[in-house]
Design a protein around this motif. Structure first.
Motif: not given
Length: 177
Positions: A85-90, A94-101, A114-124, A126-128
């Motif tokens: 995760r390079d950037v985390i934005a919250v 009406l609730g919270s939204v957490r975005v990772i970039d 595609a492997n780069d994107v799949r790696a981000l999906m794994g991070v997404l 586990t980060d919830t």
């Protein structure tokens, strides 16, 4: 042109964000600094400058964009041990939204795989986080957006931002009140 290149290099070396306190995930961003706006203006005039900006500076520019776009908490993660995760934005409301970039400052001919994107999906996962973005100065491999392991997550949980979209977003954010 030499003066312009020198001015651009000098501008990129300046602080584009105003850092705040440290958090367990990195450094909180208080605001964008004036050079952030100047860099966006230069990129608007000459998009090829995007490939001359160092990766770390791109992470700062993207963090600044989230702050300028109205996110309540924006964290710039450390250069190493950032857990993908390079950037985390919250954004609170009406609730919270957490975005990772995850930011990929690539040359025009270096495509995100595609492997780069799949790696981000794994991070997404586990980060919830609510949503993940993979932002690049370049582009994505052909057919990546149709990949059966990636496509079902777009755009609700995952967005892929290529260099053209990145410039449009930055210009829109910079020109908003």
């Amino acid at each position: 042109m030499f003066k312009s290149a020198t001015a651009s290099s000098s501008l990129v070396m300046q602080a584009v964000i105003i850092p705040g306190n440290k958090s367990s995930e990195g450094r909180l961003i208080q605001a964008v600094a004036l050079p952030w706006f100047a860099i966006i203006k230069q990129l608007e005039a000459d998009p090829s400058l995007a490939f001359k900006i160092p990766a770390q500076k791109w992470e700062e520019i993207i963090a600044g964009a989230y702050k300028k776009a109205g996110f309540d908490e924006v964290t710039l993660t450390p250069r190493s041990a950032d857990l993908g995760r390079d950037v985390i934005a919250v954004k609170h409301g009406l609730g919270s939204v957490r975005v990772i970039d995850q930011v990929k400052a690539y040359a025009p001919d270096h495509l995100v795989t595609a492997n780069d994107v799949r790696a981000l999906m794994g991070v997404l996962q586990t980060d919830t986080a609510s949503k993940g973005f993979l932002t690049t100065t370049s582009n994505f491999a052909p057919l990546l957006r149709k990949d059966p392991l990636i496509a079902p997550f777009m755009p609700s949980r995952l967005e892929l931002i290529d260099g053209t979209q990145l410039m449009q977003r930055l210009t829109t954010i910079a020109n908003s009140s």
